[in-house]
Design an enzyme around this catalytic site. Structure first.
Site, PDB file in Angstrom:
ATOM      1  N   LYS A 211      54.796  70.977  -1.919  1.00  0.00           N
ATOM      2  CA  LYS A 211      54.108  71.406  -0.694  1.00  0.00           C
ATOM      3  C   LYS A 211      55.094  71.410   0.480  1.00  0.00           C
ATOM      4  CE  LYS A 211      50.304  70.068   2.316  1.00  0.00           C
ATOM      5  NZ  LYS A 211      49.092  69.271   2.504  1.00  0.00           N
ATOM      6  N   GLU A 217      62.653  63.604  -4.998  1.00  0.00           N
ATOM      7  CA  GLU A 217      62.666  63.706  -6.463  1.00  0.00           C
ATOM      8  C   GLU A 217      62.732  65.173  -6.885  1.00  0.00           C
ATOM      9  OE1 GLU A 217      60.589  61.885  -4.668  1.00  0.00           O
ATOM     10  OE2 GLU A 217      60.084  59.997  -5.665  1.00  0.00           O
ATOM     11  N   GLY A 273      47.990  67.639  -1.294  1.00  0.00           N
ATOM     12  CA  GLY A 273      48.739  67.703  -2.548  1.00  0.00           C
ATOM     13  C   GLY A 273      47.869  67.361  -3.754  1.00  0.00           C
ATOM     14  N   ARG A 274      47.073  66.314  -3.630  1.00  0.00           N
ATOM     15  CA  ARG A 274      46.271  65.857  -4.778  1.00  0.00           C
ATOM     16  C   ARG A 274      45.022  66.723  -4.995  1.00  0.00           C
ATOM     17  NH1 ARG A 274      46.763  62.316  -0.662  1.00  0.00           N
ATOM     18  NH2 ARG A 274      44.917  61.663   0.506  1.00  0.00           N
ATOM     19  N   GLU A 359      45.195  57.547  -3.974  1.00  0.00           N
ATOM     20  CA  GLU A 359      45.937  58.006  -2.794  1.00  0.00           C
ATOM     21  C   GLU A 359      44.946  58.419  -1.690  1.00  0.00           C
ATOM     22  OE1 GLU A 359      48.688  61.558  -2.593  1.00  0.00           O
ATOM     23  OE2 GLU A 359      50.236  60.040  -2.792  1.00  0.00           O
ATOM     24  N   HIS A 390      41.338  49.812 -29.282  1.00  0.00           N
ATOM     25  CA  HIS A 390      42.177  48.906 -30.082  1.00  0.00           C
ATOM     26  C   HIS A 390      43.227  48.235 -29.218  1.00  0.00           C
ATOM     27  CE1 HIS A 390      40.398  50.266 -33.860  1.00  0.00           C
ATOM     28  NE2 HIS A 390      40.217  51.388 -33.178  1.00  0.00           N
ATOM     29  N   LYS A 514      59.632  55.221   0.679  1.00  0.00           N
ATOM     30  CA  LYS A 514      60.560  56.368   0.700  1.00  0.00           C
ATOM     31  C   LYS A 514      61.693  56.109   1.685  1.00  0.00           C
ATOM     32  CE  LYS A 514      57.072  60.005  -0.019  1.00  0.00           C
ATOM     33  NZ  LYS A 514      56.469  61.208   0.534  1.00  0.00           N
TER      34      LYS A 514
HETATM   35  O1  F6P Z   1      54.553  60.851  -1.681  1.00  0.00           O
HETATM   36  C1  F6P Z   1      53.256  61.282  -1.881  1.00  0.00           C
HETATM   37  C2  F6P Z   1      53.138  62.765  -1.843  1.00  0.00           C
HETATM   38  O2  F6P Z   1      53.277  63.227  -0.553  1.00  0.00           O
HETATM   39  C3  F6P Z   1      51.836  63.246  -2.457  1.00  0.00           C
HETATM   40  O3  F6P Z   1      50.781  63.186  -1.585  1.00  0.00           O
HETATM   41  C4  F6P Z   1      52.201  64.600  -2.920  1.00  0.00           C
HETATM   42  O4  F6P Z   1      51.285  65.108  -3.849  1.00  0.00           O
HETATM   43  C5  F6P Z   1      53.572  64.348  -3.493  1.00  0.00           C
HETATM   44  O5  F6P Z   1      54.146  63.391  -2.645  1.00  0.00           O
HETATM   45  C6  F6P Z   1      54.471  65.532  -3.614  1.00  0.00           C
HETATM   46  O6  F6P Z   1      54.676  66.147  -2.390  1.00  0.00           O
HETATM   47  P1  F6P Z   1      55.270  67.610  -2.278  1.00  0.00           P
HETATM   48  O7  F6P Z   1      54.333  68.543  -2.968  1.00  0.00           O
HETATM   49  O8  F6P Z   1      55.386  67.890  -0.815  1.00  0.00           O
HETATM   50  O9  F6P Z   1      56.607  67.611  -2.967  1.00  0.00           O
END
Ligand code: F6P
Length: 550
Positions: A211, A217, A273-274, A359, A390, A514
């Protein structure tokens, strides 16, 4: 009163009425509730679309449900729902609208935010995605060397990974089996390494989904993937345009990364995002299942959206499920909620819900910033049955914690199973029904004794019961049913956040870690001084450096 002049939740007469009801409840259990009112088996069912939602095994009576609905009414759940659906900026701390429901609105709907109808934009992107998905699926889109794409690697994390990854697993029988799909999220290089080690760069497409397009990452993995591609294809930069597309709200950052914005699929800041996998974030899924199936999934979402928007509180499934969670959190001190799908294809469903729920509702201040004095979101966990039976079901049955659970199952196995494998489906579902029964009604000491069990073992072999479950049964796991299930949980989370008076749409709690990681990283690599590093973390950094021979 809170800062907005509302009476705080736990000071309302509706809350007090529930507290009193709980006190009077004492230790009444499910055996007694069914003995008093056998009709509850038929009455405590709500049907939405293909979902048959049975909540008869919940520790509630008609009176409990009435009091919970009154709490919802007093908390203004329907007003906030309508404000969300109208495009008002109900995400107060980020001053944003919350319009994931617009992602599945029909073409002729009008949903405005900031004076603009967002629906035409949604459908324009869906059409672009469909065109792209068709070109990949048909082989018309070729890579840099002219070969068709055979592998799609989605690079994203959180909402930009969990949704498409979960839905891809859920809908595998509907996917183009001749294409490989991989989902890379972890900054641990092992994730990308394993995803691409058997792939041919000439036939691989990367979808970089973010987003913000700033998530460390995702940018790290995308940068490494770009290097892997160029190394494999002789270093010609022109290859990037044929092998990389982006999904983002941030065109500037996409361009800065080196992806042509002509290869970018857009979404908007009013999609959390979620809550985003039915936006362009679902591009990998659309390539996998095709635009028609994706459309069926959106129709499933829409069906539950319409139900949530219009059904009276007593028949409103997300309202009901939300209120049940509030009841246990507030008045039974339940800390967790298990989601147990009896479907191998839903193996990532609970992981997806963890972000959606935790979240959203893992908050401890209200919308005005005052500390809450009531429980908010539970710890959401679970894995598919029967595996969990199990492993950890022991604790569900006989542990000291009350963990309400959702059992999710399907009447039919997927069509492509062989007759032998499809024949195992009754056994799978027998386990689902048996677990609901055992959790609810347990086994008394008398029943254990009647089986001739030695007296010293009786306490060990007794099951207390009264572990509440909701059973969600659908005919089959189809794209539409998946959409229905996800929308059900999205709106359940909304209802809980509304009653708890928290902002379910921000996620400030992820920021601190972060920022600190950014500060610590140079210390690991170069031994740089980190000002203000606490002694415990400093000692760990030193040990890490020793182990790395630095
Ligand atoms: O760190 C949390 C977050 O902001 C989530 O809310 C989001 O889904 C995820 O990181 C990834 O964010 P982006 O789509 O901006 O890479």
């Amino acid at each position: 009163m809170n800062a907005a002049g509302r009476v705080r939740l736990d000071r309302t007469p509706e809350w007090s009425a529930l507290a009193k009801h709980r006190e009077q409840w004492g230790e009444v259990g499910l055996r007694e509730l069914f003995a008093r009112d056998p009709g509850r088996a038929e009455r405590y069912v709500v049907r939405v679309g293909d979902l048959h939602i049975d909540y008869a095994k919940q520790l509630v009576t008609d009176e409990t449900l009435r009091l919970l609905r009154e709490l919802a009414a007093a908390s203004g759940v329907t007003g906030l729902r309508d404000a969300m659906l109208r495009g008002e900026r109900i995400n107060v701390t980020e001053d944003r609208a919350v319009l994931h429901t617009a992602l599945r609105a029909p073409r002729d709907a009008v949903i405005e935010t900031g004076g603009e109808n967002v629906v035409p934009g949604v459908h324009a992107v869906l059409e672009r995605m469909a065109g792209f998905a068709r070109r990949i699926r048909s082989g018309e889109w070729t890579g840099h060397t002219g070969r068709p794409i055979r592998a799609v690697v989605n690079i994203g994390i959180g909402g930009s990974d969990l949704g498409p990854a979960m839905a891809y697993e859920a809908l595998r029988p509907f996917t183009a089996r001749e294409l490989a799909f991989r989902f890379v999220s972890n900054v641990d290089g092992a994730d990308l390494h394993e995803a691409v080690r058997d792939l041919d760069p000439a036939e691989t497409l990367f979808i970089v989904a973010s987003k913000t397009f700033t998530t460390v990452e995702t940018i790290s993995n995308a940068t490494s993937a770009r290097r892997w591609l160029l190394d494999g294809l002789g270093g010609d930069e022109a290859a990037v345009a044929r092998h990389f597309v982006a999904v983002s709200t941030n065109a500037e950052k996409v361009a800065a990364f080196g992806i042509d914005t002509a290869n970018m699929f857009e979404f908007w800041d009013w999609v959390g995002g979620r809550y985003s996998y039915d936006s362009a974030i679902g591009l990998a899924l659309m390539v996998a299942i095709g635009p028609e199936r994706f459309g069926e999934m959106l129709a499933g979402f829409r069906l539950v959206d319409e139900h949530f928007a219009t059904a009276p509180l007593e028949e409103n499934a997300p309202v009901l499920l939300g209120l049940l969670g509030i009841w246990y959190g507030a008045f039974f001190d339940a800390q967790a909620h298990a989601v147990l799908p009896y479907s191998h294809y839903l193996s990532r469903f609970t992981a997806y819900l963890q972000q959606l729920d935790m979240e959203s509702n893992g908050k401890s201040v209200d919308r005005e910033g005052q500390p809450v004095t009531w429980q908010t979101g539970p710890v959401v966990w679970g894995t598919p049955g029967t595996n969990g039976q199990h492993a950890y079901y022991q604790l569900l049955h006989q542990g000291t914690k009350l963990i309400p659970a959702d059992l999710i199952g399907f009447a039919r196995p997927v069509a492509e199973l062989s007759a032998d494998l499809a024949g195992q489906h009754d056994l799978l579902m027998a386990n689902l029904f048996a677990q609901g029964q055992a959790l609810a009604f347990g086994k008394t000491a008398e029943e254990v004794r009647a089986e001739g069990v030695a007296e010293e073992l009786v306490p060990h072999r007794t099951f207390p019961g009264n572990r509440p479950t909701t059973t969600i049964l659908a005919p089959e796991l189809t794209p539409s049913v998946l959409g229905q299930l996800v929308a059900l949980y999205e709106h359940k989370v909304f209802v809980q956040g509304a009653v708890w008076d928290i902002d379910s749409f921000d996620q400030w709690g992820v920021e601190l870690g972060k920022v600190l990681a950014k500060r610590v990283e140079p210390a690991l690599a170069e031994g740089a001084e980190v000002p203000g590093l606490d002694p415990s973390t400093a000692a760990l950094v030193t040990r890490y450096r020793q182990l790395r021979g630095r």
